[in-house]
Enzyme design. Sequence first.
Site, PDB file in Angstrom:
ATOM      1  N   ASP A  60       0.826  -1.208   0.000  1.00 60.76           N
ATOM      2  CA  ASP A  60       0.000   0.000   0.000  1.00 60.76           C
ATOM      3  C   ASP A  60       0.860   1.258   0.000  1.00 60.76           C
ATOM      4  OD1 ASP A  60      -2.696   1.288   0.433  1.00 60.76           O
ATOM      5  OD2 ASP A  60      -1.675   1.988   2.242  1.00 60.76           O
ATOM      6  N   GLU A  80       1.141  -0.495  -5.140  1.00 60.31           N
ATOM      7  CA  GLU A  80       0.176   0.577  -5.386  1.00 60.31           C
ATOM      8  C   GLU A  80       1.000   1.862  -5.427  1.00 60.31           C
ATOM      9  OE1 GLU A  80      -3.457   3.195  -3.575  1.00 60.31           O
ATOM     10  OE2 GLU A  80      -1.815   2.436  -2.373  1.00 60.31           O
TER      11      GLU A  80
END
Length: 649
Positions: free
Chosen positions: A313, A366
Amino acid sequence: MKPHLPDEEKSSALEARPQVQPRRLASHHHRQFEVMGAHPAERGTWFTVWAPNARSVGVMGNFNDWQCVPLQRVDDGSGRWSGFVEGARAGHCYKFRIQDAWGHWMDKADPYAFRMEHPPGTASQIWDLSHEWGDGEWMRTRWQRQSHRSPISIYEVHLGSWQREEDGRFLNYRDIAQRLAVHCHNLGFTHVELMPVTEHPFYGSWGYQTTGYFAATSRYGTPQDLMAFVDTLHQQGIGVFLDWVPSHFPADPHALARFDGTALYEHEDPRLGFHPEWNSLIFNYGRYEVRDFLISNALFWLEKYHFDGLRVDAVASMLYLDYGRRHGEWIPNAQGGNQNHDAVRFLQDLNTSVYAQFPDVHMIAEESTAWPAVSRPVDWGGLGFGMKWNMGWMNDTLRYFSRPHFYRHWHGDDIRFSAVYAFHENFILPLSHDEVVYGKGSLLGRQPGDEWQRFAGLRNLYGAMWTHPGKKLLFMGGEFGQAEEWHHERTLDWHLWARPYHAGLARWVSDLNALYRCLPALHANDFDAEGFSWLPCERHENTILSLLRRGGPDDALVVAICNMTPEPRTALRVAMPEAGTWHELLNSDAAFYGGSGVGNLGRVQATAHPVGGWPASALVAVPPLGTVILSNRPIPTTALTLGDSHARQ
């Protein structure tokens, strides 16, 4: 909890309890979970914690009525404290009691705890992670199922709001697994991606504010229940990715923040150590012990829980020192730039270590900027990820599909620009949870027009997505047209499946996945420019997308044509790579999916009529807001889950 023992009572307690030979704490490079934390033994439990700046450290729990038992500083300069406590066994809760250098006492959860109390409780739990796995066939063949040339279609799930009990209680991991396996089989997804299941005190953070990095959240069951979840999906041929958050952590006082009274895991200077966007703390990637903690954690989830990859993330927030900061709120690097060299080194070490031990998993970034070579090998100068979310495609595509149909003619570059950089990285095309929260509305709600047009537009969006180069990711609810924006406190609107348009959309997603999986042209060259070409129309139209996908030299060719307006094109001349019969494999406007039935009666004939430098062309009926998928070879009707498209006209 009871007050800590005075120093003299601590000494007496230490001398009075049976002495056990301390373990030799080897380095366990990138495998700190093997020695750190709580490890049950025959007569009790070994406790080890890293607190280099503490004056004293003890452990307490319900195994001794929360009376603090001192730990001994390990005499190797590591800053670790260790000790054996008789009678402490699996299931007991505990915390470390730490006295900082100024004499203040703190009660801290174990950073390496394998389980934690159900929130709002904050204590750690001793736990044995043994599990008898039944996914041997999946693990032996994972390298084939997850290669870059294999179809990867991911269903992103938030476990607490996918489904619940009728009274609103959370389902257990095991119950979810059974239902999710059936759902993914019916819809044709190859993988599930779980939003973080590491322990987090605030449910509304969706797991992205992690306090228990080694603990599966107890909201849905025990660690063994989560293992059974992964095991069940693997036995059904479905892979499982895990969202993982090494970019920041919350400042909850019981967790990592100022763990021994100093900035141990974070930076002392808030210009480096505090994240203003998320009101959280940033890991100090320049510290060896912190890098080791995080890399050990990544390996832990892949080894102990058999996850098939980690989606990392907020990578952009790690790479840039000025991410989310204004002028004067950040410190440049030694060269005066905004690149975080420590974070770059950490990510390269992370990916190198993971792929060395698990070459058949995927590390997925990401990353929302143009940082180069994110999914290229470290020895090429890249960050070493296996794949990267294509945030540019997502933003441009959703902006385009949100526009009124009339204005799309002037914004053709939005929908085409992704092809310019589609092969610079190994991309996943994500329509994730981030696109259906915070007032953005649902994917269905963002389509313009009346109800029919909104459903046709969403089918068209998926048609363009599934034929575009790149692996696929769709957030839960998107497969049947969730009407309302997603909210973590309630389940999806499953009753919508009873409505024809919603059920038709689900059938379209199922058939797209089936076609994607059975035709190499749609997946084998997702990361290779040789697998993609634009096809011109005889009269150029900005609102028509026509493209060619190729697999290997012996594979069928695929042509996809998307009409971005509500006006049908009944005889559109489209360039084709060869003359002959082209079979209409799927048509999003088939009545079976909720469409109006405009189509080509199962086939079109391409003739030696050159268009735009291509040797052949065909007159194609392209439905309103529709996607037509053609191939130079027919496929068996059994290849699609619900039959062939001609039968649905």
